[in-house]
Design a protein around this motif. Structure first.
Motif, short mmCIF file in Angstrom:
data_model
loop_
_atom_site.label_atom_id
_atom_site.label_comp_id
_atom_site.label_asym_id
_atom_site.label_seq_id
_atom_site.Cartn_x
_atom_site.Cartn_y
_atom_site.Cartn_z
N ARG A 18 0.91 -0.91 -0.09
CA ARG A 18 0.52 0.23 0.05
C ARG A 18 0.75 1.36 -0.56
NH1 ARG A 18 -2.92 -3.22 -0.94
NH2 ARG A 18 -4.87 -4.00 -0.76
N ALA A 100 -3.91 -4.52 5.13
CA ALA A 100 -4.04 -3.19 5.98
C ALA A 100 -4.18 -2.70 6.95
CB ALA A 100 -5.89 -3.69 6.72
N THR A 103 0.86 1.72 8.75
CA THR A 103 0.12 3.13 9.31
C THR A 103 0.91 3.84 9.50
OG1 THR A 103 -1.73 1.79 10.72
CG2 THR A 103 -0.69 4.25 10.99
N ASP A 171 -7.68 1.43 1.20
CA ASP A 171 -8.78 0.72 1.82
C ASP A 171 -9.12 -0.06 2.62
OD1 ASP A 171 -6.44 -0.67 2.07
OD2 ASP A 171 -7.26 -2.29 0.06
N ALA A 172 -7.99 0.47 4.28
CA ALA A 172 -8.66 0.32 5.15
C ALA A 172 -8.75 2.32 5.83
CB ALA A 172 -7.70 0.13 5.96
N ARG A 176 -10.92 1.91 9.79
CA ARG A 176 -10.00 2.60 10.68
C ARG A 176 -11.06 4.55 11.30
NH1 ARG A 176 -4.26 2.96 12.02
NH2 ARG A 176 -4.87 1.45 11.06
#
Length: 215
Positions: A18, A100, A103, A171-172, A176
């Motif tokens: 991602r 996912a 971060t 897509d997360a 979230r």
């Protein structure tokens, strides 16, 4: 090297990876340290063959990888090529990814005069008052999150000047945001979604959930 757009990266079909602010990120679920160490060794061989090297973080249950072309200051075709090879290696070894999971947290500080406060924050965070690039305080060693200065008008009334930018996979983001709202937060402003959505906690402290879409 040509920097790829977010859409070009999406079109590349990197299911395991991602794009977050400046790089490609992936987490591979190795399950144990020995498997992770062997996987890292295999990634190292691929990197040496390609002449291009990812940042790697090895933990007991997973391996986190980051790919970016530093000489181009962005994601290029060689990052995409190496990402594919790493995913192929993981597939051959039965190692799955958690798309996912990646971060990145950045700190944003409102100020009317970044030049006045930039050296202080650079010295405090990195030990080097000169570690300022434009509106960013950058730690090249990766010890602390990036701090960037958001230009505002001068103000004297005390108010929240800091906020967090929490970058998640495109897509997360909905999940979230929903989790934060379910935990007592509120959506303050989603006019710029999916680029960013402003949330607040029960006391009004704000943060942004950010993605690379629509930027």
């Amino acid at each position: 090297m040509t920097i790829l757009s977010t859409q070009e990266i999406l079109d590349a079909g990197l299911d395991d990876w991602r794009k977050l602010p400046q790089a490609l990120h992936a987490r591979f679920l190795t399950g144990d340290f020995t498997t992770g160490l062997a996987f890292v060794s295999g990634v190292g061989e691929l990197a040496e063959a390609a002449g291009h090297h990812p940042d790697i973080a090895l933990a007991y249950p997973h391996v986190d990888l980051t790919l970016v072309s530093h000489d181009a200051s962005g994601v290029t075709g060689r990052d995409v090529d190496l990402a594919r090879r790493i995913s192929d290696l993981a597939g051959r070894r039965g190692i799955s990814a958690d798309p996912a999971a990646p971060t990145v947290v950045e700190l944003a500080l409102d100020t009317a005069d970044p030049t006045a406060i930039g050296p202080f924050w650079a010295a405090l965070l990195t030990g080097d008052a000169h570690a300022v690039a434009g509106d960013d305080v950058v730690d090249p060693t990766g010890r602390v999150p990036l701090l960037w200065f958001q230009h505002t008008g001068a103000h004297e009334t005390p108010r929240q000047r800091f906020h967090l930018d929490v970058w998640v996979p495109h897509d997360a983001a909905e999940a979230r945001i929903a989790a934060a709202v379910a935990a007592g937060g509120t959506v303050v402003d989603d006019a710029a979604a999916p680029s960013f959505t402003v949330l607040a906690d029960a006391e009004g402290n704000r943060a942004c959930v950010c993605t690379t879409l629509d930027r």
